[in-house]
Motif scaffolding. Structure first.
Motif, PDB file in Angstrom:
ATOM      1  N   GLY A 196     -73.695 -60.919 -69.021  1.00 27.34           N
ATOM      2  CA  GLY A 196     -73.090 -62.253 -70.225  1.00 27.34           C
ATOM      3  C   GLY A 196     -72.827 -63.223 -69.814  1.00 27.34           C
ATOM      4  N   GLY A 197     -72.047 -64.132 -70.520  1.00 27.38           N
ATOM      5  CA  GLY A 197     -71.327 -65.383 -69.565  1.00 27.38           C
ATOM      6  C   GLY A 197     -72.296 -66.068 -70.315  1.00 27.38           C
ATOM      7  N   ALA A 198     -71.983 -67.406 -69.407  1.00 28.42           N
ATOM      8  CA  ALA A 198     -73.002 -69.079 -69.678  1.00 28.42           C
ATOM      9  C   ALA A 198     -72.505 -69.003 -68.456  1.00 28.42           C
ATOM     10  CB  ALA A 198     -71.894 -69.297 -71.249  1.00 28.42           C
ATOM     11  N   THR A 199     -73.956 -70.478 -67.869  1.00 28.78           N
ATOM     12  CA  THR A 199     -74.411 -70.456 -66.778  1.00 28.78           C
ATOM     13  C   THR A 199     -74.468 -71.673 -67.261  1.00 28.78           C
ATOM     14  OG1 THR A 199     -75.034 -69.351 -65.333  1.00 28.78           O
ATOM     15  CG2 THR A 199     -75.860 -71.486 -64.771  1.00 28.78           C
ATOM     16  N   ILE A 200     -73.339 -73.369 -67.507  1.00 29.96           N
ATOM     17  CA  ILE A 200     -73.582 -74.364 -67.853  1.00 29.96           C
ATOM     18  C   ILE A 200     -73.210 -75.149 -67.053  1.00 29.96           C
ATOM     19  CG2 ILE A 200     -72.219 -76.195 -69.362  1.00 29.96           C
ATOM     20  CD1 ILE A 200     -70.567 -73.771 -70.448  1.00 29.96           C
ATOM     21  N   MET A 201     -74.180 -76.797 -67.201  1.00 32.64           N
ATOM     22  CA  MET A 201     -74.672 -77.757 -66.599  1.00 32.64           C
ATOM     23  C   MET A 201     -75.026 -79.059 -67.218  1.00 32.64           C
ATOM     24  SD  MET A 201     -77.784 -76.058 -64.418  1.00 32.64           S
ATOM     25  CE  MET A 201     -77.932 -74.323 -66.212  1.00 32.64           C
ATOM     26  N   VAL A 202     -74.056 -80.073 -66.656  1.00 30.41           N
ATOM     27  CA  VAL A 202     -74.174 -80.940 -67.137  1.00 30.41           C
ATOM     28  C   VAL A 202     -74.428 -82.132 -66.714  1.00 30.41           C
ATOM     29  CG1 VAL A 202     -71.901 -82.823 -68.803  1.00 30.41           C
ATOM     30  CG2 VAL A 202     -71.485 -80.128 -68.851  1.00 30.41           C
ATOM     31  N   THR A 203     -74.703 -83.391 -67.731  1.00 28.53           N
ATOM     32  CA  THR A 203     -76.280 -84.026 -66.773  1.00 28.53           C
ATOM     33  C   THR A 203     -75.708 -85.759 -67.299  1.00 28.53           C
ATOM     34  OG1 THR A 203     -78.206 -82.986 -67.816  1.00 28.53           O
ATOM     35  CG2 THR A 203     -77.600 -82.828 -65.038  1.00 28.53           C
TER      36      THR A 203
ATOM     37  N   LEU B 117     -80.449 -76.683 -74.819  1.00 30.23           N
ATOM     38  CA  LEU B 117     -80.294 -77.892 -74.883  1.00 30.23           C
ATOM     39  C   LEU B 117     -79.767 -78.643 -75.689  1.00 30.23           C
ATOM     40  CD1 LEU B 117     -83.824 -78.289 -73.453  1.00 30.23           C
ATOM     41  CD2 LEU B 117     -81.612 -77.939 -72.062  1.00 30.23           C
ATOM     42  N   ILE B 118     -78.453 -78.519 -75.508  1.00 30.95           N
ATOM     43  CA  ILE B 118     -77.177 -79.457 -76.774  1.00 30.95           C
ATOM     44  C   ILE B 118     -77.061 -80.941 -75.928  1.00 30.95           C
ATOM     45  CG2 ILE B 118     -75.239 -79.541 -77.214  1.00 30.95           C
ATOM     46  CD1 ILE B 118     -75.498 -76.452 -76.329  1.00 30.95           C
ATOM     47  N   CYS B 119     -77.299 -82.238 -76.654  1.00 30.98           N
ATOM     48  CA  CYS B 119     -77.045 -83.585 -75.891  1.00 30.98           C
ATOM     49  C   CYS B 119     -75.782 -84.406 -77.839  1.00 30.98           C
ATOM     50  CB  CYS B 119     -78.545 -84.447 -76.390  1.00 30.98           C
ATOM     51  SG  CYS B 119     -78.427 -86.270 -75.504  1.00 30.98           S
ATOM     52  N   THR B 120     -74.999 -85.034 -76.349  1.00 34.37           N
ATOM     53  CA  THR B 120     -73.797 -85.121 -76.889  1.00 34.37           C
ATOM     54  C   THR B 120     -72.934 -86.034 -76.880  1.00 34.37           C
ATOM     55  OG1 THR B 120     -71.517 -84.163 -78.403  1.00 34.37           O
ATOM     56  CG2 THR B 120     -72.664 -83.060 -76.364  1.00 34.37           C
TER      57      THR B 120
ATOM     58  N   THR C 128     -85.974 -67.726 -72.225  1.00 29.15           N
ATOM     59  CA  THR C 128     -86.026 -67.561 -70.604  1.00 29.15           C
ATOM     60  C   THR C 128     -86.256 -65.892 -70.313  1.00 29.15           C
ATOM     61  OG1 THR C 128     -83.727 -68.683 -69.995  1.00 29.15           O
ATOM     62  CG2 THR C 128     -85.574 -70.011 -70.460  1.00 29.15           C
ATOM     63  N   THR C 129     -86.256 -66.210 -68.731  1.00 30.64           N
ATOM     64  CA  THR C 129     -86.234 -64.426 -68.340  1.00 30.64           C
ATOM     65  C   THR C 129     -85.280 -64.784 -67.324  1.00 30.64           C
ATOM     66  OG1 THR C 129     -88.011 -64.284 -69.746  1.00 30.64           O
ATOM     67  CG2 THR C 129     -86.853 -62.367 -67.610  1.00 30.64           C
TER      68      THR C 129
ATOM     69  N   ALA D 213     -77.544 -74.890 -70.597  1.00 24.34           N
ATOM     70  CA  ALA D 213     -76.729 -73.752 -71.418  1.00 24.34           C
ATOM     71  C   ALA D 213     -77.387 -72.722 -71.221  1.00 24.34           C
ATOM     72  CB  ALA D 213     -75.727 -73.482 -72.740  1.00 24.34           C
ATOM     73  N   ILE D 214     -77.141 -71.833 -70.551  1.00 22.47           N
ATOM     74  CA  ILE D 214     -78.081 -70.367 -69.848  1.00 22.47           C
ATOM     75  C   ILE D 214     -76.591 -69.644 -70.698  1.00 22.47           C
ATOM     76  CG2 ILE D 214     -79.500 -68.584 -68.540  1.00 22.47           C
ATOM     77  CD1 ILE D 214     -79.541 -71.162 -66.459  1.00 22.47           C
ATOM     78  N   VAL D 215     -77.911 -68.798 -71.725  1.00 25.10           N
ATOM     79  CA  VAL D 215     -76.953 -67.566 -71.989  1.00 25.10           C
ATOM     80  C   VAL D 215     -77.579 -66.806 -72.361  1.00 25.10           C
ATOM     81  CG1 VAL D 215     -75.413 -68.780 -73.082  1.00 25.10           C
ATOM     82  CG2 VAL D 215     -76.872 -68.914 -74.782  1.00 25.10           C
ATOM     83  N   ASN D 216     -77.093 -65.017 -72.759  1.00 24.14           N
ATOM     84  CA  ASN D 216     -77.108 -64.003 -72.707  1.00 24.14           C
ATOM     85  C   ASN D 216     -77.927 -63.813 -74.012  1.00 24.14           C
ATOM     86  OD1 ASN D 216     -77.486 -60.627 -73.427  1.00 24.14           O
ATOM     87  ND2 ASN D 216     -77.049 -60.758 -71.216  1.00 24.14           N
TER      88      ASN D 216
END
Length: 107
Positions: A92-99, A45-48, A32-33, A6-9
């Protein structure tokens, strides 16, 4: 297992991490920038487990809201003359990727 990236502000990152930890998600944070505004972001980075992915995304969604800000911009007026004109942008908001995660070990 899934890896949620997840990339968040940066302004939202503290609340997101706090709420994720409260819900027993383990988070690795990377500063990150962003490319367009060169603004600070936080990549999480979240593993679940597969069945907790929607819960995790819900926590992120509750903390990361889009908003508009006025930022300085530059516009070229021809003949090499530049002017700093403010621009309204959505942040703002978030960009989320799930792999998928083939193997996960916590040592």
């Amino acid at each position: 297992m899934k890896l949620i990236t997840a990339i968040v502000n940066k302004e939202d990152s503290r609340a997101v991490c706090h709420d994720l930890l409260k819900q027993k998600f383990y988070v690795t944070r990377l500063s990150t920038t962003g490319g367009f505004l060169m603004a600070g972001n936080m990549t999480l980075l979240i593993c679940t487990e597969d069945e907790r992915v929607d819960e995790c995304i819900g926590v992120i969604s509750n903390c990361c809201k889009q908003r508009t800000e006025i930022v300085p911009g530059t516009a070229t007026m021809g003949l090499g003359i530049e002017s700093a004109m403010p621009m309204q942008v959505t942040v703002g908001g978030a960009t989320i990727m799930v792999t998928n995660v083939e193997r996960f070990e916590k040592l």
